[in-house]
Design an enzyme around this catalytic site. Structure first.
Site, PDB file in Angstrom:
ATOM      1  N   GLY A  39     -17.417 -78.056  27.661  1.00 46.31           N
ATOM      2  CA  GLY A  39     -17.875 -76.497  27.590  1.00 46.31           C
ATOM      3  C   GLY A  39     -18.722 -76.079  29.414  1.00 46.31           C
ATOM      4  N   GLY A  40     -19.045 -77.264  29.578  1.00 49.74           N
ATOM      5  CA  GLY A  40     -19.972 -77.380  30.704  1.00 49.74           C
ATOM      6  C   GLY A  40     -20.878 -77.444  30.428  1.00 49.74           C
ATOM      7  N   HIS A 445     -36.648 -41.465  25.867  1.00 50.05           N
ATOM      8  CA  HIS A 445     -38.489 -41.498  25.679  1.00 50.05           C
ATOM      9  C   HIS A 445     -38.545 -41.339  24.007  1.00 50.05           C
ATOM     10  CE1 HIS A 445     -42.333 -41.199  26.042  1.00 50.05           C
ATOM     11  NE2 HIS A 445     -43.111 -39.979  25.135  1.00 50.05           N
TER      12      HIS A 445
END
Length: 474
Positions: A39-40, A445
């Site tokens: 998975g690193g 907004h």
């Protein structure tokens, strides 16, 4: 010796390259090697687990703010073990899924073992020699350990081992004052630790703009102690299982002592090339051990490529993912695409959140001249949504080149900074007049995105910006 068409070391960002190769040619023989869980670093010890811990910390701080909005909320307690187990369960599920996919892929040999070069294009892994004319090095990095006398004899945590905690230490001293220290200092303090961050640089989070760092130190300083300009020189075990640290002020030379229940070493990352022995494969590294690559991410040995932390350029997962695409184009498709690092964003998930992209003000002025650079500035609290959220001091800073209107850099500190920065990041990938696009495009907004738009509407000279900061006390 086993022969392969492709050898990949590391199961992080190189895996999409493996998937693409197999999709194009399912008969390709590939060796995938990783001594750690698949998975690193991002999944197993970095981005994912840390952010799963930092979100509960964010909730703690939000609950503490609730009374300011007329909400009678109180924090009854924190189940620290549950916080940690939730993280580990989620990571464990993903790791198991990746491991299953590797094990079940018919043309992938998955080695959960250490690999090291024995000769060009040849590696020894788990007692077997393997060979391929094309190799991808995605070997990641590891916590950097500073040369502190006695540190090896005391128990200390790193960003790796902290993930195994089941109980919160009453007091923690953090060695380091950068990204990792800021994030985990925030987490540990929110969970209930008394935290002291000891940074050797005179500026907290030195990678950021000075005014961003100053505000981060002020805001975080309400919950933990931050010391800058001090270098930890020695560590020793004290009675009762405590650890004593001695730090020296880098300016005055005076010494300070810290006694703590736990020490977290968070002083950066270092390369993983000590075991790989790239020199045996004809692969050059720099003075620190990072693998040297050219503009196309190829190493000094043709056919061998390095991406992600391995090349030491930018230690961010999103950069590694980008580099994986470049490597695929060049190593697999035979193209000559250059890696472009002009627009590399990053975020620090501390309290308040920080995000930045591009040049700092000083870099922009040095590159273009003060007369060709303008600074835009807007505080969160001066927008409708910022006022509604009760935000104080957070701001957006943009740096624009006057003639072209191109954005040179942007720096944000405040809620959702990592989200707000993306508008600027996307604009920086165009050759259009970015300032005009921001000002003329509709912004909802009242939403926080207005703080970015208004920053672009308030451009001023660097000198006027300095005076504005003085007026605001920043």
């Amino acid at each position: 010796m086993k022969e392969y068409d492709l050898i990949v070391i590391g199961t992080g960002s190189a895996m999409p390259v493996v998937d693409a190769v197999l999709e194009e040619n399912p008969d390709t023989r590939i060796a995938v090697i990783d001594r750690d869980e698949p998975g690193g670093i991002c999944l197993t010890r970095g981005c994912i687990p840390s952010k799963m811990l930092l979100y509960p910390a964010e909730l703690v701080r939000e609950i503490e703010r609730a009374t300011a909005f007329g909400i009678d909320a109180s924090l009854k307690g924190i189940d620290f073990l549950r916080v940690m187990e939730r993280m580990r369960e989620a990571v464990g599920r993903d790791v198991a899924e990746i491991r299953r996919a590797l094990d079940e892929s018919p043309n992938v040999d998955y080695y959960h073992a250490i690999a090291s070069f024995t000769a060009p294009y040849t590696l020894s892994v788990d007692g077997t020699e393997i060979h391929a004319e094309k190799i991808l090095l995605c070997t990641g990095s590891k916590p950097g350990i500073p040369p502190v006398a006695g540190l090896e004899s005391v128990p200390y945590l790193t960003s790796d081992t902290l993930l195994g905690l089941d109980a919160i230490p009453p007091t923690v001293a953090v060695i380091g004052g950068g990204y990792i220290a800021a994030e985990y200092g925030h987490f540990l303090a929110a969970m209930g630790s008394e935290v002291t961050v000891i940074g050797r640089n005179p500026q907290f989070i030195p990678e950021e703009e000075p005014e961003v760092s100053a505000l981060a130190q002020k805001a975080l300083g309400e919950h933990l102690t931050i010391v800058t300009g001090q270098e930890v020189r020695s560590a020793e075990t004290r009675p009762g299982g405590k650890v004593g640290l001695v730090a020296r002020d880098r300016g005055t030379g005076e010494e300070a002592e810290y006694v703590t229940d736990a020490v977290l070493v968070a002083s950066g990352r270092s390369p993983n090339t000590d075991i790989l022995h790239p020199e045996r494969g004809g692969i050059r590294t720099d003075a620190r051990g990072w693998i040297e690559v050219d503009d196309h991410l190829q190493t000094s040995q043709p056919g061998i490529w390095a991406l992600g932390d391995a090349n030491g350029k930018y230690l961010f997962k999103h950069v590694a993912n980008y580099e994986a695409r470049i490597v695929y184009f060049n190593a697999v498709l035979g193209e000559r695409v250059r890696a472009d690092y002009r627009v590399v964003p990053h975020a620090v998930f501390t309290w308040p959140e920080i995000a930045a992209v591009g040049m700092t003000e000083r870099e922009a002025v040095e590159a273009h001249g003060a007369d060709r650079v303008s600074i835009g500035f807007q505080r969160y609290q001066d927008t409708a949504k910022g006022e509604a959220m009760g935000i104080r001091d957070g701001f957006v800073k943009v740096i624009v080149e006057n003639r072209s209107g191109h954005v040179l850099g942007a720096h944000i500190i405040g809620p959702s900074a990592s989200v707000l920065i993306q508008e600027v990041v996307t604009l920086m990938y165009t050759d259009l007049h970015a300032r005009t696009l921001v000002l003329e495009s509709m912004h909802i907004h009242p939403a926080l995105s207005e703080v970015v738009q208004r920053a672009f509407s308030s451009l001023m000279s660097p000198a006027d910006y300095r005076r504005l900061l003085d007026d605001y006390g920043l």
